[in-house]
Design an enzyme around this catalytic site. Structure first.
Site, PDB file in Angstrom:
ATOM      1  N   ARG A 227     -20.451  22.092  45.803  1.00 55.19           N
ATOM      2  CA  ARG A 227     -20.650  20.656  45.581  1.00 55.19           C
ATOM      3  C   ARG A 227     -22.085  20.272  45.908  1.00 55.19           C
ATOM      4  NH1 ARG A 227     -17.748  20.337  42.048  1.00 55.19           N
ATOM      5  NH2 ARG A 227     -17.595  22.557  42.416  1.00 55.19           N
TER       6      ARG A 227
ATOM      7  N   LYS B 210     -20.330  21.937  32.343  1.00 52.54           N
ATOM      8  CA  LYS B 210     -19.138  21.986  31.504  1.00 52.54           C
ATOM      9  C   LYS B 210     -18.798  20.618  30.932  1.00 52.54           C
ATOM     10  CE  LYS B 210     -15.986  21.172  35.051  1.00 52.54           C
ATOM     11  NZ  LYS B 210     -14.691  20.693  35.307  1.00 52.54           N
ATOM     12  N   THR B 211     -19.072  19.554  31.686  1.00 48.57           N
ATOM     13  CA  THR B 211     -18.804  18.220  31.146  1.00 48.57           C
ATOM     14  C   THR B 211     -19.710  17.959  29.949  1.00 48.57           C
ATOM     15  OG1 THR B 211     -18.364  17.548  33.401  1.00 48.57           O
ATOM     16  CG2 THR B 211     -18.465  15.815  31.769  1.00 48.57           C
TER      17      THR B 211
ATOM     18  N   GLN C 297     -12.379  28.298  40.847  1.00 44.77           N
ATOM     19  CA  GLN C 297     -12.155  26.963  41.403  1.00 44.77           C
ATOM     20  C   GLN C 297     -10.701  26.530  41.306  1.00 44.77           C
ATOM     21  OE1 GLN C 297     -15.275  23.868  40.768  1.00 44.77           O
ATOM     22  NE2 GLN C 297     -16.191  25.406  39.436  1.00 44.77           N
TER      23      GLN C 297
ATOM     24  N   ASP D  20      -9.785  20.351  30.078  1.00 44.26           N
ATOM     25  CA  ASP D  20     -10.710  20.537  31.194  1.00 44.26           C
ATOM     26  C   ASP D  20      -9.928  21.137  32.373  1.00 44.26           C
ATOM     27  OD1 ASP D  20     -12.965  20.414  32.673  1.00 44.26           O
ATOM     28  OD2 ASP D  20     -12.935  18.246  33.003  1.00 44.26           O
ATOM     29  N   GLU D  21     -10.600  21.816  33.272  1.00 46.72           N
ATOM     30  CA  GLU D  21      -9.976  22.376  34.479  1.00 46.72           C
ATOM     31  C   GLU D  21      -8.742  23.219  34.133  1.00 46.72           C
ATOM     32  OE1 GLU D  21     -11.596  21.876  37.219  1.00 46.72           O
ATOM     33  OE2 GLU D  21     -12.457  19.845  37.226  1.00 46.72           O
TER      34      GLU D  21
END
Length: 736
Positions: free
Chosen positions: A598, A35-36, A253, A222-223
Site C-alpha cells: 500500500r 490494473k485500474t 493479494q 476485478d480482484e
DNA sequence: TTCAGTTTAGTTTTT
DNA sequence: CTAAACTGAA
C-alpha cells in the site's frame, strides 16, 4: 465523445491487455501495476472501437467505491455514455438481478437483505424449535457452515454425506433447510443468497439465461483472486460460449479465503477457460525500491502462487523503519509522534494511513491521536452494526417488507411498549401454525383476543403505526420519514430518558444516519445501499489520517504507511494458523504483502513486547514475517530501544516451528517492575487530566474547541464553539 | 412486564 | 474488556 490518447499512456503489456478483445483473458496484475488503468482503458477502448454498446459491458468490482471510480475514469475518456455500462459488486449486481426475478425462487421483489447477526437470530430460533441445545450447538457455528455451503454453491439438496463428516453437519443440513424456509417466509435473503439465487435462476430458466447472454457481451472482473465458487460458476455460465471475459487479479493479494474465496479460481484460469491468454503486469508505478523488494522477498516464502517479480524504475527511497516498543500504548504514541513529525515536514495527513490486523487495535491508537490533536478517520468503523442504527433500519425494513420477521422481532418491544415475552411467544407460535408472518400473526392475535388487555392495546397501536408509516413510503423523503418514526415510536425518547454519555452518542449516531439518508430518493434504494455497502465506501480523504484493517485497505495507496502489531499470534493471527495450518499462514503472509504494497514512499513496521488481549496483558515475540524482510531494505529504530534485538537466538530458533506458538505466553524478560511503574504513570496521567474545572478551555476530536460548563465526575458538559452543548467523557477531551 | 443487578460467554478479517 | 443472557424483586 472525448477523444484522448489513452493508449499512449500505457506500457506494452498494459496496451496488449487493453487491445485483446476476444476470448478469455487473464491479466495478472501485481500491486501498483496499473490494473485500474487497464480496466478503464479497456472499457473505453471497447466503446471507442464501436464494437459494442455500453449496456453490453458488465464490469464487476470488489467495492461499490471501485465501481464509482471506474465509472468516473471511463467517462473522462469516453464521455457520459460510460454511465450505461453495468458496474457494481457481485452482491449489488446479484441483488438487482434477484429483485427482477425474485418470484422464480419464491421471494417478492421487496425482499429484505439480512446480515450475519440476523442470520444468527434466525438460527437461534430454529434451534429452539428443533430442541437443539444452543450451548452444545452454537448458532454462530451453523451460520458459518451454511454460509460456507452457500459460497460453494450448495443448495440443501446437494449436500452430500461427505459434507456431513463433521458431527454438527448432520444437524446443519436440517438447520439449513429450515433456515432457508424461514428466510423465504420472512421474504428475506442473506448475502449468500444474493449470489446463489441468481445462479440457480440462470441455471433453471433457459429463457432468462438467454436473455442475459444476449445482453452481456463483454465481462470484466476485478480482484478475480477473491471470487468464490458461486461467483466463478456464475461467470462461467454467463460468459459461454464466446468467453469474452477479462479477469484481472493478483494471486498474491488473495486475502478472503475465510469468506469462501478460492485462489484456485485464478490459479486454474487457463484450465477453466481453454485458449486463455495470460498477460503479466510487473512494472510497479507505486512504491520505492526498498518497499518493493521487501514485499517481493516476503511473498517469495509462499508456495502456492503463480510467481512474479515486481520491479520499478523508481529509486530505492527510504529504508523501512522497524521499531520495537514496550507495549501497545507506546506503539500508539510512536505512531502519533511520527505522524506529527511528518505533518511538521509539510506532509498531508490524508497521505498517511495506519493498517491493523484486527479492528480492536484501533482503539488505543485513536486515543493517542485524540491526545495528540491529530485528526483521524477510522475507515469501516462498524457504524451500521451499532444497536441504535440496526434498530432504526429494522423499523424501515418492517415498513417496506411486513413479512420481515427478524426486523419485527427486533423492534416489537423496542422501545418498551408493554408487549412482553409471553405475548411475543404467542405471536410466534401462531405464526408457525398458521404459516404466516409475525406481523400478520399479531393482527390475528388482536382479532382473536388472545392476549392480555394491555398487551392487546399496545400491540394494536404498534400495528396501526407500522401501517401508517407504510403509507408514507413514497410520499415522504426517507430522512423525514425516519425522523418521524423515531419520534412517534418513542425510540429517540427512550435514549433521551437515559441521560448517559452512551445514549447521547447513540442519538448523535441516529442523527448522522438521518442526515446521511438525505442523499437518497427513496427508502428502498437506501435499504439496498446500507445492507451491501462495502467497508471503504464511506472513505473520505480530507485532512485526516486513515485508520483501517489490512483487509479494508485493499485497492488503496498512501505515501506513508504504518503497520503496527507485527507480533506472532496477532499477525500472523494464531487463529488462522491453528485452524488452517500452512494455508492459513500463507493467507496471512499475503495480507502482510498487501499491507506493505500500500505504501508509496515510506513504511513503518512496529511490534510490541506486551499487549492487552481481552483485558489481560500478554507478552509476545516479533512476527516471523519480520525475519522474512531483507536486512538491506530495513533500518532498525534504536531510539525506542524498548525491545530485545531481533537477532535474539531464541526467537530465531523458534521460527517456522509450531512449538513457538506454545511458548507465546512465556515472558521474554521480566517486565514486572517496569510494568508497575508505567501503570502508576498512566493512572496519574489520567487522574491529572480528569481534574477539569468549569470554564476551562478544552479540545475534542469530533466537536472541536469548547468550554467546560459542568463537571460531574468523569462526565463533562461542554459548550462547543461549533457543535453546541454536549456531554462527553473526560478521556475524550484534551486540556488546552 | 419491567428493570436493575449479576453472571457468563466470546472475541480475525466482511459482502 | 464488552455485550448478551439470566435472575429476582417490584
Amino acid at each position: 465523445m472525448i477523444i484522448r490518447n489513452y493508449l499512449e499512456e500505457l506500457n506494452l503489456e498494459q496496451r496488449e491487455a487493453v487491445q485483446t478483445f476476444d476470448g478469455p483473458l487473464l491479466v495478472l496484475s501485481g500491486a501498483g501495476t496499473g490494473k485500474t488503468r487497464v480496466l478503464t482503458s479497456r472499457i473505453a477502448h471497447l466503446l471507442y472501437s464501436g464494437l459494442t454498446k455500453p449496456w453490453n459491458i458488465m464490469a464487476v468490482t470488489f467495492t461499490n467505491k471501485a465501481a464509482r471510480e471506474m465509472k468516473e475514469r471511463v467517462s473522462k475518456i469516453i464521455g457520459p455514455s460510460a454511465d450505461q455500462v453495468i458496474m457494481g459488486t457481485f452482491h449489488s449486481i446479484g441483488a438487482n438481478f434477484l429483485r427482477q426475478h425474485s418470484e422464480l425462487v419464491g421471494l417478492k421483489s421487496n425482499f429484505s437483505i439480512i446480515d450475519v447477526d440476523d442470520q444468527v437470530t434466525a438460527i437461534k430460533q430454529i434451534l429452539k424449535d428443533s430442541n437443539l441445545d444452543e450451548k452444545l450447538y452454537p448458532p454462530r457455528l451453523f451460520a458459518k457452515i451454511i454460509n460456507h455451503w452457500k459460497d460453494k454453491g450448495l443448495v440443501p439438496e446437494k449436500i452430500t454425506d461427505s459434507e456431513k463428516d463433521r458431527f454438527e453437519n448432520e444437524f446443519a443440513k436440517d438447520v439449513y433447510i429450515k433456515y432457508q424456509s424461514k428466510l423465504k417466509s420472512s421474504n428475506s435473503a442473506d448475502f449468500g443468497d444474493l449470489l446463489l439465487y441468481p445462479l440457480i435462476i440462470l441455471k433453471d430458466n433457459i429463457d432468462v439465461l438467454e436473455k442475459w447472454k444476449s445482453k452481456i457481451k463483454y465481462i470484466l472482473v476485478d480482484e478475480y483472486q477473491d471470487t468464490n465458487t458461486v461467483q466463478y460458476l456464475w461467470l462461467r455460465l454467463v460468459s459461454q460460449p464466446e468467453n469474452n471475459i477479462c479477469c484481472v487479479g493478483d494471486d498474491d493479494q488473495s486475502i478472503y479465503g475465510w469468506r469462501g474465496a478460492e485462489v484456485k479460481n485464478i490459479l486454474g484460469f487457463e484450465k477453466d477457460f481453454p485458449k486463455a491468454k495470460v498477460i503479466r503486469l510487473e512494472q510497479n508505478y507505486r512504491s520505492t525500491g526498498n518497499i518493493l523488494s521487501s514485499a517481493n522477498s516476503l511473498i517469495d516464502n509462499n508456495n502456492f502462487r503463480l510467481g512474479k517479480n515486481l520491479w520499478t524504475k523508481d529509486n530505492k527511497g527510504k529504508k523501512i523503519l522497524l521499531t520495537g516498543v514496550y507495549d501497545s500504548s507506546e506503539e500508539a504514541k510512536y505512531i502519533v509522534n511520527m505522524s506529527q513529525t511528518l505533518r511538521g515536514e509539510g506532509k498531508l495527513l490524508s497521505n498517511i494511513c495506519v493498517l491493523v490486523r484486527t479492528i480492536s487495535q484501533t482503539r488505543e491508537i485513536e486515543e493517542q491521536f485524540i491526545k495528540g490533536c491529530i485528526p483521524y478517520k477510522v475507515v469501516g468503523a462498524k457504524f451500521f452494526e451499532r444497536q441504535e442504527i440496526r434498530d432504526a433500519i429494522a423499523y424501515l425494513r418492517l415498513i417496506v417488507n411486513n413479512a420481515d420477521d427478524l426486523a419485527f422481532q427486533r423492534i416489537i418491544n423496542t422501545p418498551r411498549r408493554g408487549i412482553g415475552a409471553n405475548s411475543i411467544q404467542k405471536i410466534i407460535d401462531f405464526s408457525l401454525s398458521a404459516k404466516c408472518s409475525y406481523f400478520l400473526s399479531s393482527i390475528e392475535q388482536v382479532k382473536l383476543n388472545t392476549l392480555s388487555l394491555s398487551s392487546k392495546k399496545n400491540l394494536e397501536r404498534f400495528i396501526f403505526q407500522i401501517n401508517k408509516w407504510g403509507t408514507l413510503i413514497y410520499d415522504e423523503r426517507p430522512s423525514d420519514l425516519l425522523q418521524l418514526i423515531l419520534k412517534d415510536s418513542g425510540y429517540i425518547d427512550m435514549w433521551k430518558k437515559m441521560e448517559t454519555i452512551e445514549s447521547e452518542t447513540r442519538i448523535d449516531n441516529l442523527n448522522e444516519l438521518i442526515s446521511g439518508m438525505s442523499e437518497f430518493e427513496n427508502i428502498k434504494e437506501f435499504l439496498e445501499h446500507v445492507s451491501i455497502m462495502t467497508n471503504n465506501d464511506r472513505i473520505n480523504i480530507d485532512g485526516e489520517v486513515s485508520l483501517m484493517t489490512l483487509h479494508a485497505s485493499k485497492g488503496l495507496e498512501f505515501d506513508y504507511v504504518f503497520l503496527p502489531g507485527w507480533e506472532d499470534g496477532l499477525f500472523p493471527s494464531i487463529r488462522s494458523v491453528d485452524e488452517k495450518g500452512n494455508i492459513g499462514l500463507e493467507e496471512e503472509r499475503r495480507l502482510a504483502y498487501v499491507g506493505i504494497t500500500r505504501a508509496k514512499k515510506e513504511l513503518y513496521i512496529s511490534y510490541s513486547a506486551n499487549r492487552r488481549i481481552h483485558g489481560l496483558w500478554m507478552s509476545s515475540i516479533p512476527s516471523r514475517f519480520i525475519n522474512e524482510l531483507p536486512k538491506e531494505n530495513i533500518i532498525e529504530n534504536l531510539d525506542q530501544g524498548l525491545y530485545l534485538p531481533t537477532g535474539d537466538s531464541e526467537f530465531n530458533d523458534n521460527l517456522n516451528n509450531k512449538s513457538h506458538f506454545l511458548s507465546r505466553h512465556k515472558k521474554i524478560y521480566n517486565h514486572a517492575n517496569y510494568n508497575q511503574e508505567t501503570f502508576k504513570i498512566k493512572t496519574r496521567d489520567k487522574q491529572m487530566s480528569r481534574n477539569f474545572i468549569i470554564g476551562e478551555r478544552v479540545f475534542h476530536q469530533k466537536f472541536g474547541m469548547g468550554n467546560v460548563i459542568n463537571v460531574n465526575g468523569e462526565n463533562l458538559e461542554i459548550s462547543f464553539d461549533n457543535a453546541g452543548i454536549k456531554k462527553v467523557r473526560s478521556d475524550f477531551v484534551l486540556k488546552k
